[in-house]
Design a protein around this motif. Structure first.
Motif, PDB file in Angstrom:
ATOM      1  N   GLY A   1     -31.445  -4.721  35.732  1.00  0.00           N
ATOM      2  CA  GLY A   1     -30.458  -3.914  36.059  1.00  0.00           C
ATOM      3  C   GLY A   1     -29.202  -3.312  35.441  1.00  0.00           C
ATOM      4  N   ARG A   2     -28.958  -3.912  34.298  1.00  0.00           N
ATOM      5  CA  ARG A   2     -28.100  -3.337  33.369  1.00  0.00           C
ATOM      6  C   ARG A   2     -28.250  -1.922  32.890  1.00  0.00           C
ATOM      7  NH1 ARG A   2     -26.206  -7.075  28.473  1.00  0.00           N
ATOM      8  NH2 ARG A   2     -28.207  -6.450  27.573  1.00  0.00           N
ATOM      9  N   SER A   3     -27.114  -1.131  32.877  1.00  0.00           N
ATOM     10  CA  SER A   3     -27.644   0.402  32.533  1.00  0.00           C
ATOM     11  C   SER A   3     -27.988   0.620  31.006  1.00  0.00           C
ATOM     12  CB  SER A   3     -26.482   1.097  32.816  1.00  0.00           C
ATOM     13  OG  SER A   3     -25.565   1.041  31.900  1.00  0.00           O
ATOM     14  N   LEU A   4     -29.041   1.145  30.973  1.00  0.00           N
ATOM     15  CA  LEU A   4     -29.352   1.629  29.465  1.00  0.00           C
ATOM     16  C   LEU A   4     -28.038   1.552  28.593  1.00  0.00           C
ATOM     17  CD1 LEU A   4     -32.486   3.730  29.722  1.00  0.00           C
ATOM     18  CD2 LEU A   4     -32.224   1.140  30.035  1.00  0.00           C
ATOM     19  N   GLN A   5     -27.094   2.522  28.898  1.00  0.00           N
ATOM     20  CA  GLN A   5     -25.903   3.143  28.290  1.00  0.00           C
ATOM     21  C   GLN A   5     -25.166   1.455  27.872  1.00  0.00           C
ATOM     22  OE1 GLN A   5     -23.452   6.047  29.761  1.00  0.00           O
ATOM     23  NE2 GLN A   5     -21.842   5.537  28.310  1.00  0.00           N
ATOM     24  N   ASP A   6     -24.754   0.799  29.129  1.00  0.00           N
ATOM     25  CA  ASP A   6     -24.048  -0.352  28.678  1.00  0.00           C
ATOM     26  C   ASP A   6     -24.779  -1.345  27.884  1.00  0.00           C
ATOM     27  OD1 ASP A   6     -22.191   0.530  30.565  1.00  0.00           O
ATOM     28  OD2 ASP A   6     -22.579  -0.692  32.092  1.00  0.00           O
ATOM     29  N   GLY A   7     -26.109  -1.390  27.889  1.00  0.00           N
ATOM     30  CA  GLY A   7     -26.863  -2.320  27.096  1.00  0.00           C
ATOM     31  C   GLY A   7     -26.732  -2.043  25.548  1.00  0.00           C
ATOM     32  N   THR A   8     -26.850  -0.595  25.744  1.00  0.00           N
ATOM     33  CA  THR A   8     -27.055  -0.027  24.223  1.00  0.00           C
ATOM     34  C   THR A   8     -25.540  -0.369  23.502  1.00  0.00           C
ATOM     35  OG1 THR A   8     -28.790   1.764  24.884  1.00  0.00           O
ATOM     36  CG2 THR A   8     -27.401   2.112  22.744  1.00  0.00           C
ATOM     37  N   GLU A   9     -24.365   0.171  24.116  1.00  0.00           N
ATOM     38  CA  GLU A   9     -23.120   0.139  23.699  1.00  0.00           C
ATOM     39  C   GLU A   9     -22.693  -1.175  23.312  1.00  0.00           C
ATOM     40  OE1 GLU A   9     -21.697   2.751  22.471  1.00  0.00           O
ATOM     41  OE2 GLU A   9     -22.950   4.351  23.559  1.00  0.00           O
ATOM     42  N   LEU A  10     -23.155  -2.399  24.135  1.00  0.00           N
ATOM     43  CA  LEU A  10     -22.658  -3.577  24.008  1.00  0.00           C
ATOM     44  C   LEU A  10     -23.524  -3.967  22.508  1.00  0.00           C
ATOM     45  CD1 LEU A  10     -21.556  -6.303  25.140  1.00  0.00           C
ATOM     46  CD2 LEU A  10     -23.837  -6.686  26.409  1.00  0.00           C
ATOM     47  N   LEU A  11     -24.667  -3.743  22.470  1.00  0.00           N
ATOM     48  CA  LEU A  11     -25.491  -4.239  21.106  1.00  0.00           C
ATOM     49  C   LEU A  11     -24.872  -3.335  20.127  1.00  0.00           C
ATOM     50  CD1 LEU A  11     -27.498  -6.173  20.720  1.00  0.00           C
ATOM     51  CD2 LEU A  11     -29.378  -4.360  20.870  1.00  0.00           C
ATOM     52  N   ILE A  12     -24.585  -2.040  20.006  1.00  0.00           N
ATOM     53  CA  ILE A  12     -23.833  -1.273  18.806  1.00  0.00           C
ATOM     54  C   ILE A  12     -22.399  -2.109  18.467  1.00  0.00           C
ATOM     55  CG2 ILE A  12     -22.853   0.743  18.192  1.00  0.00           C
ATOM     56  CD1 ILE A  12     -24.731   2.134  19.881  1.00  0.00           C
ATOM     57  N   ASP A  13     -21.604  -2.546  19.587  1.00  0.00           N
ATOM     58  CA  ASP A  13     -20.532  -3.080  19.191  1.00  0.00           C
ATOM     59  C   ASP A  13     -20.545  -4.507  18.493  1.00  0.00           C
ATOM     60  OD1 ASP A  13     -18.895  -1.585  20.468  1.00  0.00           O
ATOM     61  OD2 ASP A  13     -18.620  -2.415  22.167  1.00  0.00           O
ATOM     62  N   SER A  14     -21.802  -5.120  18.603  1.00  0.00           N
ATOM     63  CA  SER A  14     -22.216  -6.214  17.777  1.00  0.00           C
ATOM     64  C   SER A  14     -22.639  -5.967  16.377  1.00  0.00           C
ATOM     65  CB  SER A  14     -23.142  -7.181  18.579  1.00  0.00           C
ATOM     66  OG  SER A  14     -22.392  -7.578  19.812  1.00  0.00           O
ATOM     67  N   HIS A  15     -23.456  -4.918  16.414  1.00  0.00           N
ATOM     68  CA  HIS A  15     -24.340  -4.571  15.169  1.00  0.00           C
ATOM     69  C   HIS A  15     -23.945  -3.129  14.861  1.00  0.00           C
ATOM     70  CE1 HIS A  15     -26.549  -8.425  15.554  1.00  0.00           C
ATOM     71  NE2 HIS A  15     -26.752  -7.991  16.937  1.00  0.00           N
ATOM     72  N   PRO A  16     -22.994  -2.657  14.394  1.00  0.00           N
ATOM     73  CA  PRO A  16     -22.660  -1.224  14.212  1.00  0.00           C
ATOM     74  C   PRO A  16     -23.536  -0.641  13.109  1.00  0.00           C
ATOM     75  CG  PRO A  16     -20.878  -2.626  13.438  1.00  0.00           C
ATOM     76  CD  PRO A  16     -21.410  -3.568  14.233  1.00  0.00           C
ATOM     77  N   LYS A  17     -23.791  -1.445  12.267  1.00  0.00           N
ATOM     78  CA  LYS A  17     -24.571  -0.732  11.046  1.00  0.00           C
ATOM     79  C   LYS A  17     -26.062  -0.315  11.540  1.00  0.00           C
ATOM     80  CE  LYS A  17     -22.613  -3.505   7.202  1.00  0.00           C
ATOM     81  NZ  LYS A  17     -22.517  -4.555   6.195  1.00  0.00           N
ATOM     82  N   HIS A  18     -26.474  -0.880  12.511  1.00  0.00           N
ATOM     83  CA  HIS A  18     -27.854  -0.543  13.160  1.00  0.00           C
ATOM     84  C   HIS A  18     -27.598   0.548  14.360  1.00  0.00           C
ATOM     85  CE1 HIS A  18     -30.786  -2.926  10.984  1.00  0.00           C
ATOM     86  NE2 HIS A  18     -30.153  -3.807  11.023  1.00  0.00           N
ATOM     87  N   GLU A  19     -26.331   1.261  14.473  1.00  0.00           N
ATOM     88  CA  GLU A  19     -26.189   1.986  15.674  1.00  0.00           C
ATOM     89  C   GLU A  19     -27.434   3.091  15.761  1.00  0.00           C
ATOM     90  OE1 GLU A  19     -23.233   5.350  17.622  1.00  0.00           O
ATOM     91  OE2 GLU A  19     -22.645   4.302  15.786  1.00  0.00           O
ATOM     92  N   ASN A  20     -27.979   3.514  14.961  1.00  0.00           N
ATOM     93  CA  ASN A  20     -28.929   4.681  15.108  1.00  0.00           C
ATOM     94  C   ASN A  20     -30.307   4.085  15.407  1.00  0.00           C
ATOM     95  OD1 ASN A  20     -27.457   6.642  14.340  1.00  0.00           O
ATOM     96  ND2 ASN A  20     -27.910   6.770  12.200  1.00  0.00           N
ATOM     97  N   ASN A  21     -30.512   2.914  14.700  1.00  0.00           N
ATOM     98  CA  ASN A  21     -31.935   1.982  15.323  1.00  0.00           C
ATOM     99  C   ASN A  21     -31.837   1.584  16.601  1.00  0.00           C
ATOM    100  OD1 ASN A  21     -32.783   2.510  12.467  1.00  0.00           O
ATOM    101  ND2 ASN A  21     -31.846   0.688  12.028  1.00  0.00           N
TER     102      ASN A  21
END
Length: 209
Positions: A58-78
């Protein structure tokens, strides 16, 4: 199998991913990365199954994506590609299992349901992509309900919503964790490996002949 040969079922419950639908993020990331090692490293340490299951819950795709980018900014595009190019993870229907589904439907003897861990935001794409989903009497999607397998409450939700007795149902899933949970809940279950194995299991239970 003798103890099961005379059991009568009224309901068959299917998982979708890797049972009826060939979904695999490797189909996408093999296009993005130049080696299998890079692909596996990314899926095991960044866009992990556990992370994806939070969107399934149920977590939104946007929230899940942004959370992961915060932890791994070098992989943002991936990371953005995971849901931005999600359809490229679909390998099509698993034809052998879909054929079994049609046989069960045509027999007229069983109610057919889906209990799937799937994001509510991507599931509408699956409904368009896979017409066989119209064969089911009901579909319960984890992202819509904000709970997922193997939680006992998720199995209970399906049973309550469609007035199913656990003892009358058979559950099919490729994940041992989910199968074990269903069995503890009193639902006879099959751990899916491939369509031929599933057909043998259904014949052994005299569900198909």
């Amino acid at each position: 199998m003798k103890s099961q040969e005379h059991k009568v079922y009224s309901t068959i419950i299917f998982d979708l991913g890797a049972v009826l639908i060939d979904w695999n993020p490797r189909y996408l990331y093999r296009k993005i990365f130049s080696s299998e090692e890079e692909t596996e490293d990314f899926l095991q340490h960044i866009c992990t199954a556990d992370w994806n299951e939070e969107q399934d819950a149920g977590r939104s795709l946007q929230d899940g994506t942004e959370l992961l980018i915060d932890s791994h900014p070098k992989h943002e595009n991936n990371i953005r590609a995971f849901y931005g190019r999600w359809k490229e993870m679909l390998g099509g229907e698993i034809a052998g299992t879909v054929a079994l589904l049609h046989a069960l439907k045509n027999s007229g003897q069983y109610k057919l349901y889906v209990l799937t861990n799937w994001s509510n935001e991507t599931f509408p794409l699956a409904l368009v992509e896979f017409p066989f989903l119209q064969l089911f009497d009901g579909i319960v999607v984890s992202g819509r309900e904000k709970q997922r397998k193997p939680a006992a409450s998720f199995y209970q939700l399906l049973l309550d919503r469609y007035d199913i007795a656990a003892a009358d149902a058979l559950f099919i899933d490729d994940n041992l964790r989910n199968v074990t949970a269903a069995q503890k809940f009193g639902i006879d279950s099959i751990l899916f490996n491939n369509p031929d194995q599933l057909k043998d299991e259904l014949v052994n239970r005299i569900i198909l002949v």
